[in-house]
Design a protein around this motif. Structure first.
Motif, PDB file in Angstrom:
ATOM      1  N   GLN B 163       2.018   2.716   1.130  1.00 38.89           N
ATOM      2  CA  GLN B 163       1.655   4.108   1.390  1.00 38.89           C
ATOM      3  C   GLN B 163       2.898   4.971   1.611  1.00 38.89           C
ATOM      4  OE1 GLN B 163      -0.715   5.137   4.951  1.00 38.89           O
ATOM      5  NE2 GLN B 163      -1.941   6.308   3.525  1.00 38.89           N
ATOM      6  N   LEU B 164       3.863   4.377   2.309  1.00 40.36           N
ATOM      7  CA  LEU B 164       5.117   5.095   2.562  1.00 40.36           C
ATOM      8  C   LEU B 164       5.808   5.438   1.248  1.00 40.36           C
ATOM      9  CD1 LEU B 164       7.049   5.925   4.884  1.00 40.36           C
ATOM     10  CD2 LEU B 164       8.125   3.685   4.640  1.00 40.36           C
ATOM     11  N   VAL B 165       5.817   4.460   0.330  1.00 42.17           N
ATOM     12  CA  VAL B 165       6.480   4.665  -0.957  1.00 42.17           C
ATOM     13  C   VAL B 165       5.701   5.675  -1.799  1.00 42.17           C
ATOM     14  CG1 VAL B 165       7.186   3.523  -3.098  1.00 42.17           C
ATOM     15  CG2 VAL B 165       7.482   2.347  -0.905  1.00 42.17           C
ATOM     16  N   TYR B 177      -4.051   4.165  -5.295  1.00 37.34           N
ATOM     17  CA  TYR B 177      -4.476   4.540  -3.948  1.00 37.34           C
ATOM     18  C   TYR B 177      -5.447   3.504  -3.363  1.00 37.34           C
ATOM     19  CZ  TYR B 177      -6.311   7.084  -0.010  1.00 37.34           C
ATOM     20  OH  TYR B 177      -6.681   7.434   1.260  1.00 37.34           O
ATOM     21  N   LEU B 178      -6.346   3.017  -4.218  1.00 37.45           N
ATOM     22  CA  LEU B 178      -7.281   1.994  -3.737  1.00 37.45           C
ATOM     23  C   LEU B 178      -6.542   0.736  -3.301  1.00 37.45           C
ATOM     24  CD1 LEU B 178     -10.373   2.252  -6.097  1.00 37.45           C
ATOM     25  CD2 LEU B 178     -10.236   2.811  -3.655  1.00 37.45           C
ATOM     26  N   ALA B 179      -5.476   0.393  -4.035  1.00 38.21           N
ATOM     27  CA  ALA B 179      -4.699  -0.790  -3.648  1.00 38.21           C
ATOM     28  C   ALA B 179      -4.092  -0.591  -2.258  1.00 38.21           C
ATOM     29  CB  ALA B 179      -3.600  -1.070  -4.685  1.00 38.21           C
ATOM     30  N   VAL B 180      -3.652   0.638  -1.969  1.00 42.33           N
ATOM     31  CA  VAL B 180      -3.073   0.931  -0.653  1.00 42.33           C
ATOM     32  C   VAL B 180      -4.113   0.754   0.454  1.00 42.33           C
ATOM     33  CG1 VAL B 180      -2.134   2.752   0.843  1.00 42.33           C
ATOM     34  CG2 VAL B 180      -1.273   2.506  -1.492  1.00 42.33           C
ATOM     35  N   ILE B 181      -5.282   1.389   0.283  1.00 39.49           N
ATOM     36  CA  ILE B 181      -6.254   1.337   1.382  1.00 39.49           C
ATOM     37  C   ILE B 181      -6.931  -0.030   1.463  1.00 39.49           C
ATOM     38  CG2 ILE B 181      -6.600   3.834   1.356  1.00 39.49           C
ATOM     39  CD1 ILE B 181      -9.327   3.436   0.141  1.00 39.49           C
ATOM     40  N   ARG B 182      -6.956  -0.746   0.353  1.00 39.74           N
ATOM     41  CA  ARG B 182      -7.450  -2.125   0.394  1.00 39.74           C
ATOM     42  C   ARG B 182      -6.567  -2.945   1.343  1.00 39.74           C
ATOM     43  NH1 ARG B 182     -10.919  -4.908  -3.018  1.00 39.74           N
ATOM     44  NH2 ARG B 182     -11.221  -3.125  -4.389  1.00 39.74           N
ATOM     45  N   GLU B 247       0.166  16.873   6.867  1.00 41.71           N
ATOM     46  CA  GLU B 247       1.163  15.788   6.869  1.00 41.71           C
ATOM     47  C   GLU B 247       1.573  15.389   5.448  1.00 41.71           C
ATOM     48  OE1 GLU B 247      -0.370  12.596   9.301  1.00 41.71           O
ATOM     49  OE2 GLU B 247      -0.578  13.911  11.045  1.00 41.71           O
ATOM     50  N   GLY B 248       1.017  16.085   4.449  1.00 41.63           N
ATOM     51  CA  GLY B 248       1.395  15.791   3.067  1.00 41.63           C
ATOM     52  C   GLY B 248       0.873  14.452   2.577  1.00 41.63           C
ATOM     53  N   LYS B 249      -0.280  14.013   3.133  1.00 41.67           N
ATOM     54  CA  LYS B 249      -0.826  12.719   2.710  1.00 41.67           C
ATOM     55  C   LYS B 249      -1.598  12.853   1.411  1.00 41.67           C
ATOM     56  CE  LYS B 249      -1.278  10.133   6.961  1.00 41.67           C
ATOM     57  NZ  LYS B 249      -2.208   9.659   7.978  1.00 41.67           N
TER      58      LYS B 249
END
Lengths: 338, 338
Positions: B163-165, B177-182, B247-249
């Motif tokens: 997520q940081l990257v 994005y799904l890979a991140v929240i997974r 926060e620019g998310k």
């Protein structure tokens, strides 16, 4: 800069970690492979950050202790390599988080990860390495080793918080300071040494011996580190002389000087350490005060005291090449003051 | 502010976590006691920081899932309470580190720990809670549960780094994005659900069912959280509408709007999210674009999709009060959009 501390016993430069390195060389090459593989991730930033610190030339003393402590009791299986790697990852995770907490710019003479990739990456990659450390321990499958290492993880964090609370408080007593470094530094040395006999199914007494060796070696190691900050040679140390001073860290040499000093001198320490007015001139003055009150010499004497306890902890054990190498590590640690 | 999203199935407000809370109430009172006791330390700052977050009114959904998932397979011993507490500590540690990484000022409507005690304390107390979580898991003694939870710890950290990257990169695809929240959200839900059947010695198929339930519930939960940030009610949410935006998310509603928008609109998103020029006026515009492209509605539709998978995962299992409560949690999560 650089205060030359004369060592009474003249052993300086003789004791080395060479024998420990030789004895563990084969196992350490597997530890090093495992470090690379377990710091790997499809998320490229993770190995980048991890390898920055991992490749920056730490001595890897802790994993070598785990390996030797397992082998000295005849351990012949594979688990010690994973446990040793876990120990090194726990150490690396602590360093990554430490640098964020201390806002450090340099570590072992290189820019810290937080200066290159930011605090965020340092926090998260530290968390990742800690997670990987636990996974490896779980793979080994020894509940006792898991107990020892997970307990150490809590204690280390507790010690770091203690240090944060005590930070920049010159009224910290020597006892309070020892409680901090017992938690923050000695607990991991202790766990690193104890898991060896544990997976080798050694006796209770043998476990206790290695645990005590680790704790006291860790205390000695940290105290010498504190002394080196005021009298070492930046090249050996991988940090600059006076880093602790400039960061306002209350370490044993400072505690001794402060307690032994005059009211004026205490004002000087308050200005430098508590109010952050530490510059090159005040560092010079600090080193002068250290010399006047023999604070470095006495810090080293304290370290020797713990080194002696570590030595006696191993005394009853059967003579093995590992035992003799671990004993020599004590002298190496205590005598590494330049 | 506040976009009212109409829900097709009219179930809104009916489904609740009430049944799960009732079923787990007795066990949860023991979890709550254990939380207090294991967040304790002689170092006063630790319980202060920990309790600030622990007492700030999270729903404790994850530990309730662990408890129910153990009981539904007839588990009658004590380990589930410790595992549930471990899960909540892992979650709390993640939140403490997240707030540092995101530089957040508010969490659940209260000042974050980092705003009160500083980043340092948040990092270190997070580490302490993680250590305590592992100690409790070790006490339970199930290597399989340890394996599941330690793997989750690594994956969560990996997700946070991803997520940081990916942060502030509007070209992030929905799949990325799904890979991140997974990793960052669903992995802990998955582990929380799976360790239940594991300590209850349930079958492989039953373990797999709960794991899949947890993963998909976690994905749905996170997507609804993303949607709420652009259309929720700050009181329910414990954060302000537009926090993610400010926060620019890059979350799914933003990804959908960006991909569907005109070149001019993409410029607007770039200025707001990537260049940090998000103010109240641009938030209003963002919410308008979300409406034009049905980005909130479609984010909810995506969440429903994962909710449906979670429901089917549990379908073959025997009817129990726990199963029905866990099914209702899916509707609660998906319908909590105000």
């Amino acid at each position: 800069m650089g205060v030359v501390v004369s060592l009474e016993d003249g052993k300086k430069g003789q004791a080395s970690i060479g024998p420990l390195m030789e004895l563990t060389a084969q196992d350490m090459s597997r530890v090093n492979e495992l470090i690379i593989s377990k710091a790997g991730s499809d998320v490229e930033m993770i190995p980048e950050v991890a390898n920055h610190l991992i490749s920056s030339g730490g001595k890897r003393l802790r994993p070598m202790i785990t390996l030797a402590a397992a082998r000295m009791f005849g351990y012949a299986a594979e688990g010690h390599v994973k446990l040793a790697t876990s120990v090194e990852f726990m150490h690396t995770a602590t360093l990554l988080h430490d640098d964020v907490v201390d806002e450090s710019g340099l570590r072992r003479g290189k820019k810290t990860a937080r200066m290159i990739w930011g605090n965020q990456a340092s926090v998260l990659v530290g968390d990742f390495l800690l997670g990987q450390a636990f996974r490896m321990m779980v793979e080994v499958g020894s509940i006792e080793a898991l107990d020892i290492l997970s307990t150490a993880a809590s204690i280390i964090a507790e010690g770091e918080v203690m240090q944060l609370v005590a930070a920049q408080n010159l009224e910290t007593t020597e006892d309070e300071y020892l409680a901090v470094i017992r938690a923050k530094t000695a607990a991991l040395f202790s766990a690193a040494a104890e898991v060896g006999p544990v997976i080798a199914s050694a006796s209770r007494a043998e476990r206790a011996a290695l645990r005590s060796y680790g704790t006291n070696l860790g205390l000695a190691f940290q105290l010498i580190d504190d002394a080196l900050d005021y009298g070492g040679n930046a090249k050996d140390l991988g940090k600059n002389v006076g880093d602790d001073f400039r960061e306002g860290k209350v370490t044993l040499p400072v505690i001794l000087c402060y307690r032994r000093g005059s009211a004026d001198e205490r004002q000087f320490w308050k200005a430098s350490i508590e109010e952050g007015r530490a510059d090159d001139a005040s560092l010079e003055k600090a080193v002068g005060l250290m010399s006047r009150y023999n604070a470095i010499g006495d810090t080293i004497a304290r370290a020797r005291h713990f080194g002696d306890i570590a030595r006696d902890a191993l005394a009853p054990l059967k003579e093995t090449p590992q035992k003799s190498a671990l004993l020599e590590v004590i002298d190496f640690c205590v005598n590494r003051v330049s």
